[in-house]
Design an enzyme around this catalytic site. Sequence first.
Site, PDB file in Angstrom:
ATOM      1  N   SER A 175     -10.144  -1.607  23.336  1.00  0.00           N
ATOM      2  CA  SER A 175      -9.561  -1.340  22.163  1.00  0.00           C
ATOM      3  C   SER A 175     -10.617  -1.643  20.943  1.00  0.00           C
ATOM      4  O   SER A 175     -10.495  -1.237  19.799  1.00  0.00           O
ATOM      5  CB  SER A 175      -8.278  -1.814  21.930  1.00  0.00           C
ATOM      6  OG  SER A 175      -8.216  -3.146  22.072  1.00  0.00           O
ATOM      7  N   HIS A 211      -9.074  -7.691  -7.498  1.00  0.00           N
ATOM      8  CA  HIS A 211      -7.909  -7.962  -6.570  1.00  0.00           C
ATOM      9  C   HIS A 211      -8.709  -8.087  -5.173  1.00  0.00           C
ATOM     10  O   HIS A 211      -9.650  -7.352  -4.772  1.00  0.00           O
ATOM     11  CB  HIS A 211      -7.047  -6.728  -6.549  1.00  0.00           C
ATOM     12  CG  HIS A 211      -5.909  -6.903  -5.468  1.00  0.00           C
ATOM     13  ND1 HIS A 211      -4.805  -7.909  -5.355  1.00  0.00           N
ATOM     14  CD2 HIS A 211      -5.831  -6.320  -4.147  1.00  0.00           C
ATOM     15  CE1 HIS A 211      -4.100  -7.620  -4.114  1.00  0.00           C
ATOM     16  NE2 HIS A 211      -4.838  -6.687  -3.597  1.00  0.00           N
ATOM     17  N   SER A 213      -7.613  -8.501  -0.894  1.00  0.00           N
ATOM     18  CA  SER A 213      -6.579  -8.709   0.017  1.00  0.00           C
ATOM     19  C   SER A 213      -6.922  -8.258   1.542  1.00  0.00           C
ATOM     20  O   SER A 213      -7.910  -7.473   1.598  1.00  0.00           O
ATOM     21  CB  SER A 213      -5.194  -8.043  -0.370  1.00  0.00           C
ATOM     22  OG  SER A 213      -5.389  -6.670  -0.539  1.00  0.00           O
ATOM     23  N   GLY A 215      -4.687  -6.407   3.392  1.00  0.00           N
ATOM     24  CA  GLY A 215      -3.811  -5.340   3.686  1.00  0.00           C
ATOM     25  C   GLY A 215      -2.889  -5.489   4.744  1.00  0.00           C
ATOM     26  O   GLY A 215      -2.531  -4.560   5.471  1.00  0.00           O
ATOM     27  N   ARG A 216      -2.316  -6.807   4.959  1.00  0.00           N
ATOM     28  CA  ARG A 216      -1.496  -7.129   6.171  1.00  0.00           C
ATOM     29  C   ARG A 216      -0.149  -7.592   5.707  1.00  0.00           C
ATOM     30  O   ARG A 216      -0.090  -7.819   4.450  1.00  0.00           O
ATOM     31  CB  ARG A 216      -2.221  -8.004   7.217  1.00  0.00           C
ATOM     32  CG  ARG A 216      -3.620  -7.307   7.844  1.00  0.00           C
ATOM     33  CD  ARG A 216      -4.145  -8.428   8.437  1.00  0.00           C
ATOM     34  NE  ARG A 216      -3.893  -8.330   9.950  1.00  0.00           N
ATOM     35  CZ  ARG A 216      -4.615  -8.725  11.021  1.00  0.00           C
ATOM     36  NH1 ARG A 216      -5.743  -9.697  10.581  1.00  0.00           N
ATOM     37  NH2 ARG A 216      -4.283  -8.706  12.091  1.00  0.00           N
ATOM     38  N   SER A 221      -0.637 -11.670   5.954  1.00  0.00           N
ATOM     39  CA  SER A 221      -0.966 -11.226   4.862  1.00  0.00           C
ATOM     40  C   SER A 221      -1.723 -12.385   3.886  1.00  0.00           C
ATOM     41  O   SER A 221      -1.507 -13.512   3.835  1.00  0.00           O
ATOM     42  CB  SER A 221       0.277 -11.107   3.751  1.00  0.00           C
ATOM     43  OG  SER A 221       0.050 -10.514   2.543  1.00  0.00           O
ATOM     44  N   ASN A 225      -5.666 -12.694  -6.996  1.00  0.00           N
ATOM     45  CA  ASN A 225      -6.206 -11.720  -8.077  1.00  0.00           C
ATOM     46  C   ASN A 225      -6.743 -12.720  -9.084  1.00  0.00           C
ATOM     47  O   ASN A 225      -6.425 -14.045  -9.014  1.00  0.00           O
ATOM     48  CB  ASN A 225      -5.081 -11.158  -8.956  1.00  0.00           C
ATOM     49  CG  ASN A 225      -3.939 -10.220  -8.023  1.00  0.00           C
ATOM     50  OD1 ASN A 225      -4.734  -9.133  -7.579  1.00  0.00           O
ATOM     51  ND2 ASN A 225      -2.681 -10.384  -8.003  1.00  0.00           N
TER      52      ASN A 225
END
Length: 345
Positions: A175, A211, A213, A215-216, A221, A225
Amino acid sequence: MAGKVSQKPVYREYFRLFKKTFLLTSIIIFPCSVLADSLDECINKGIRSASPDTRVAEIKADCDNSLLSDSLPEDEYSDNGVVKERIKYDQDHVLEPFTLMAHKPNYLLFAAYNDKGYNSEYAQVIDPDNEWRDTEAQFQLSMKFPLLVNLLDDTFDIYAGYTNRSFWQIYGSDSSPFRETNHEPEIWVQFQPNWKLWGFTNTWNSFGVNHQSNGREEELSRSWNRVFAWITLEKGNLAMSVKPWYRVPEDLSDDDNPDITDYMGHGEISASYLYNKHVFSALSRNNLESGFSKGTVELSWSFPLGDWPYLKGYIHWHSGYGESLIDYNTYANTIGIGISLTDWL
């Protein structure tokens, strides 16, 4: 996944690895087709306007020289500093349609090895069998585009940008998951004061918001900022930058990484030097502030690959914290080799 024994024939394993490598390479190389289109357009235009006794080879040579001088940092073409040449190049192309401008370096590391290993704890949140390999592919795609330009007597611009940095476990299971992807949209104002300081020229300054991140969700997560300033000085082929920032506070109940400034600090300093089309860069973050206990050092070198003007070889070394957001508080010592499409200079 880790722990499973593959029963596939060897030739299938080689074919699978070839497909992954081809896909990985195309992420960076594909944009170069735009440059090839520019060369064809230049040649066709030259043929239409040339005299009957002009040879096609002469037209092609003129186009090659023109595109080469436009696309490379002009350490051999101008007496201006390297940052000023980069700004001039941006200004010459900023309003052209269908143009994506490079922001930070764009590169692909075919293999990046971390001798400290990666923590599989977060991977096992999704799948208990996940085990991260010490070697992976990494790449960064960074672009910017203008919002308003040539304000205040052509000295003041407003830009937006986006940087994606991905960590790909391509040498793992079938994968081949992405261990981490960091997204960094930002907006800023920039101007060119050309102030003189100790023999250096303050060529470029910017102020903006940022910002970042991954994205989780939930325990995976990470985000923060910042408000930042970016001050750049240059002298000949040497460019130096200071980039302080202030983290915008969040409610403790909503903060996924309340101690991130302990590891990422409140700014970074960097320097790049252009020599004979080689670019040597260094970055230091949070070393003095943390007493050299939670800092980061990065070194990189991009170098020519024969006579090919658009791609360069690239070596990148990271030692310290904050290589990625998911592991911002974990020490990594990583060396990688690959190719670079654009560098700082």
